[in-house]
Motif scaffolding. Structure first.
Motif, mmCIF file in Angstrom:
data_model
loop_
_atom_site.group_PDB
_atom_site.id
_atom_site.type_symbol
_atom_site.label_atom_id
_atom_site.label_comp_id
_atom_site.label_asym_id
_atom_site.label_seq_id
_atom_site.Cartn_x
_atom_site.Cartn_y
_atom_site.Cartn_z
ATOM 1 N N UNK A 10 63.995 29.715 11.991
ATOM 2 C CA UNK A 10 63.424 29.470 10.662
ATOM 3 C C UNK A 10 63.828 30.564 9.685
ATOM 4 N N UNK A 11 64.187 30.158 8.495
ATOM 5 C CA UNK A 11 64.571 31.081 7.431
ATOM 6 C C UNK A 11 63.586 30.926 6.281
ATOM 7 N N UNK A 12 62.968 32.017 5.890
ATOM 8 C CA UNK A 12 62.013 31.945 4.777
ATOM 9 C C UNK A 12 62.741 32.178 3.459
ATOM 10 N N UNK A 13 62.263 31.512 2.431
ATOM 11 C CA UNK A 13 62.857 31.633 1.099
ATOM 12 C C UNK A 13 61.742 31.900 0.096
ATOM 13 N N UNK A 14 61.905 32.904 -0.754
ATOM 14 C CA UNK A 14 60.855 33.251 -1.734
ATOM 15 C C UNK A 14 60.422 32.079 -2.601
ATOM 16 N N UNK A 15 61.350 31.183 -2.907
ATOM 17 C CA UNK A 15 61.008 30.061 -3.788
ATOM 18 C C UNK A 15 60.018 29.099 -3.138
ATOM 19 N N UNK A 16 59.799 29.230 -1.819
ATOM 20 C CA UNK A 16 58.897 28.318 -1.117
ATOM 21 C C UNK A 16 57.580 28.953 -0.704
ATOM 22 N N UNK A 17 57.412 30.219 -1.043
ATOM 23 C CA UNK A 17 56.194 30.931 -0.633
ATOM 24 C C UNK A 17 54.931 30.257 -1.176
ATOM 25 N N UNK A 18 54.983 29.836 -2.440
ATOM 26 C CA UNK A 18 53.796 29.220 -3.053
ATOM 27 C C UNK A 18 53.459 27.896 -2.377
ATOM 28 N N UNK A 19 54.477 27.112 -2.059
ATOM 29 C CA UNK A 19 54.241 25.822 -1.386
ATOM 30 C C UNK A 19 53.616 26.041 -0.016
ATOM 31 N N UNK A 20 54.146 26.997 0.739
ATOM 32 C CA UNK A 20 53.580 27.288 2.063
ATOM 33 C C UNK A 20 52.121 27.733 1.944
ATOM 34 N N UNK A 21 51.837 28.572 0.958
ATOM 35 C CA UNK A 21 50.473 29.062 0.758
ATOM 36 C C UNK A 21 49.528 27.903 0.447
ATOM 37 N N UNK A 22 49.952 26.986 -0.410
ATOM 38 C CA UNK A 22 49.111 25.845 -0.777
ATOM 39 C C UNK A 22 48.833 24.933 0.424
ATOM 40 N N UNK A 23 49.845 24.705 1.239
ATOM 41 C CA UNK A 23 49.658 23.837 2.411
ATOM 42 C C UNK A 23 48.708 24.495 3.405
ATOM 43 N N UNK A 24 48.863 25.796 3.615
ATOM 44 C CA UNK A 24 47.962 26.513 4.527
ATOM 45 C C UNK A 24 46.511 26.419 4.048
ATOM 46 N N UNK A 25 46.323 26.595 2.760
ATOM 47 C CA UNK A 25 44.960 26.520 2.214
ATOM 48 C C UNK A 25 44.385 25.118 2.368
ATOM 49 N N UNK A 26 45.221 24.096 2.184
ATOM 50 C CA UNK A 26 44.754 22.718 2.360
ATOM 51 C C UNK A 26 44.376 22.444 3.807
ATOM 52 N N UNK A 27 45.148 22.989 4.741
ATOM 53 C CA UNK A 27 44.833 22.807 6.158
ATOM 54 C C UNK A 27 43.534 23.503 6.539
ATOM 55 N N UNK A 28 43.262 24.610 5.890
ATOM 56 C CA UNK A 28 42.047 25.374 6.187
ATOM 57 C C UNK A 28 40.809 24.777 5.522
ATOM 58 N N UNK A 29 40.999 24.040 4.439
ATOM 59 C CA UNK A 29 39.861 23.525 3.672
ATOM 60 C C UNK A 29 39.163 22.370 4.392
ATOM 61 N N UNK A 30 37.834 22.460 4.574
ATOM 62 C CA UNK A 30 37.103 21.354 5.196
ATOM 63 C C UNK A 30 37.002 20.125 4.293
#
Length: 625
Positions: A10-30
């Motif tokens: 896996x290669x991380x790209x700065x332009x995708x950091x916000x998208x990853x953060x949003x998906x993680x928060x959605x997964x955590x949200x009840x």
């Protein structure tokens, strides 16, 4: 389970950091039960999700989001039964029910377990999918997944089953975007799922909006890489940084043709890695002349052309015809059946060689990991390009869920080397005979009970090496099969078979024989003539007759792989030893009485060596030496 989401490349790209953060928060949200992710084909949606899940599964027990994560490819032509099977397997369930509706009910009951958090990832979604048919429960629903809107709806959980067909095609529904007036109803019926969360991956935002009832706040976009990221990634994948600076300008020019798509960058760069400057320049010239219409097309073709040998190319084209989430052992069967593995003489050697080929194709970016280690998969864009190559170069004809209203003309039939028809509507059935002198593979998968194989169909196919017939009524088996003396692979799976299978005595070149799931009373005595047989599969079939000729197996001196089940040890001959077996799954006795928690047989070829016996006295399958 974390191993299945291993994502070391896996290669991380700065332009995708916000998208990853949003998906993680959605997964955590009840409050969020369904999440959507969309973007162009090859942009890396699935890879990004796998990285998020890998991190979630490796978290400490206190921070663990999910106990179980299931990943299934839906594809353009969804197979509901297969997707159900993937979900059930991940949950540790074994589905033996025949209908999709009953199978869905079993999954639904499991997913209602509030003590276990589950994430179901449905990848490659092309149209709205009936989630009830996958067993995904709706909050406040009754047993069949429907919202119970009034007290007048009474009766059994399957009272309205007639409205839901059990075919994959009926599970796909075409709808317009919900209007404001219908959004309240959709919100009520689709928004909250209990027992699990669902993550949907699609190229189309519109498909996700339809599926999720217009809940745009839970839908996220994965964009292409920016120019700087794309160039740096291409340089890393192609090894330009360690080479002469003369490649840097070429790398920049070729990377720009990949349109910021990581999949195209990976397959193109890895294909060009360690190639000469002239090869780089030639491929750039082809791109500049507009030979290819899409980035994914040229990257696949380029990578295919630069594969190291014909064996690897043939394996790649075979993978494309096998569909998503294919079994490695099925690829092994194909390779043995077609006989193109040079210097390979046993099933064990074939397994090792094929596993190495699959590994190389994964490194090239043409294949990727599936939901389990004994499966592999291929993206739809790569598959499309591969099937185009197979059609043009190898004269391969493949159709899935299409309509055959007339057969190709004689010139085409005479050129075909392979014909594969998967769940197609063959309007007028097969012609009485087909002249295909170069045909080496015939694969027909159909659940049409009226489809008949004419008795003379095979007379014009004497070069046939692999014959695969699935879900067909073969109670009147075509006599012309006796002329297929060069046949190396015969698979008659989930078929109703003629009791007389004596014709196999004429097929003495067979290396692979599968009768898995087919309706047979006993194994034919003529089995003893198949002295070259290496793999024999009668999984999901129980020999009920006391005359079942299992003793004939002792004549199969080359047999190294066996998958079989018999009702009790009385049917097992004395002194029947399998000293050469490298891989086997043998079940003797009725294990259905054992619950999933007490005992679970492995899935097809999940384990290399598996023996389950329900016997008073016991015995050994290996001779004492």
């Amino acid at each position: 389970m974390a191993d299945l989401f291993e994502n070391s490349s896996y290669e991380s790209f700065p332009s995708r950091d916000a998208t990853m953060k949003n998906i993680k928060e959605a997964l955590e949200s009840p409050k969020v039960r369904m999440i959507g992710l969309h973007g162009l084909s090859g942009v890396g949606k699935t890879t990004l999700v796998k990285e998020i899940i890998r991190e979630a599964l490796q978290a400490s027990e206190a921070g663990k989001l999910f106990d179980v994560v299931a990943l299934a490819n839906v594809t353009r032509n969804p197979d509901i039964t297969k997707v159900q099977g993937i979900i059930a397997e991940t949950l540790g369930m074994k589905l033996e029910e025949e209908t999709d509706v009953v199978r869905a009910a079993r999954i639904r009951e499991r997913l209602k377990n509030k003590k276990e958090s589950t994430l179901i990832i449905l990848d490659d979604l092309w149209a709205e999918l009936d989630l009830k048919m996958l067993g995904i429960p709706l909050e406040g629903s009754d047993g069949d997944g429907r919202r119970n809107r009034s007290n007048t709806m009474k009766g059994t959980p399957f009272e309205n089953v007639k409205e839901v067909k059990s075919t994959a095609s009926s599970a796909m529904k075409s709808k317009k975007l919900p209007s404001e007036s219908s959004s309240v109803i959709t919100e009520e019926t689709l928004s909250y799922y209990k027992g699990c969360k669902v993550l949907l991956i699609s190229e189309s935002k519109e498909v996700l909006l339809n599926q999720m009832g217009g809940k745009i706040n839970s839908i996220y976009f994965v964009d292409v890489l920016n120019k700087k990221e794309a160039e740096a990634f291409f340089n890393k994948m192609s090894g330009v940084g360690a080479r002469s600076s003369e490649f840097e300008k070429l790398a920049t020019q070729i990377a720009s043709k990949c349109n910021g798509l990581p999949m195209s960058i990976v397959t193109t760069a890895r294909g060009l890695k360690d190639q000469s400057r002239s090869v780089w320049e030639d491929n750039l010239l082809q791109l500049e002349r507009g030979k290819f219409t899409a980035a994914n097309d040229f990257s696949t073709v380029l990578s295919y052309n630069l594969l190291e040998n014909e064996e690897l190319k043939d394996a790649f084209l075979l993978c494309a015809r096998m569909g998503p989430d294919a079994l490695i052992i099925d690829l092994v069967k194909y390779c043995i059946g077609l006989g193109f593995l040079q210097g390979i003489y046993t099933a064990k050697e074939a397994w090792d060689r094929v596993s190495a080929l699959v590994g190389k194709l994964k490194v090239s970016g043409l294949l990727s990991d599936s939901y389990s280690s004994d499966h592999f998969t291929m993206s739809d864009t790569v598959r499309s390009a591969a099937l185009s190559i197979a059609s043009e170069e190898k004269h391969v004809f493949t159709m899935t869920k299409g309509k055959v209203d007339e057969w190709p003309d004689e010139d085409k039939l005479e050129r075909y080397t392979s014909i594969s028809l998967h769940h197609c509507d063959i309007i007028d059935g097969f012609p009485s005979s087909i002249n295909c002198p170069k045909l080496r593979v015939l694969h027909v998968n159909s659940n049409d009970p009226q489809l008949v194989i004419p008795k003379n169909l095979f007379h014009g196919m004497k070069e046939l090496r692999a014959l695969i017939l699935t879900d067909l009524d073969l109670s009147q088996f075509p006599s012309s099969i006796r002329c297929l003396t060069k046949l190396r692979m015969l698979c008659l799976e989930q078929c109703k078979l003629d009791e007389d299978l004596s014709f196999i005595s004429e097929l003495r070149n067979l290396r692979i024989l599968s009768l898995s799931g087919s309706d047979i009373k006993k194994l034919p005595i003529e089995l003893q003539h198949l002295t070259k047989l290496q793999i024999f599969d009668v999984q999901e079939h129980t020999c009920e007759s006391k005359n079942a000729s299992l003793s004939e197996l002792r004549h199969l001196s080359q047999l190294t792989t066996l998958d079989m089940q018999i009702p009790n040890d009385a049917h097992f001959p004395k002194n029947l030893f399998f000293d050469k077996l490298h891989s086997y799954k043998i079940v003797i006795g009725d294990l259905s009485a054992h619950s999933d928690m007490d005992f679970k047989t492995p899935e097809k070829f999940e384990a290399l060596k598996f023996l389950a016996i329900q016997s008073k006295d016991g015995f050994d399958i290996h001779s004492q030496k």
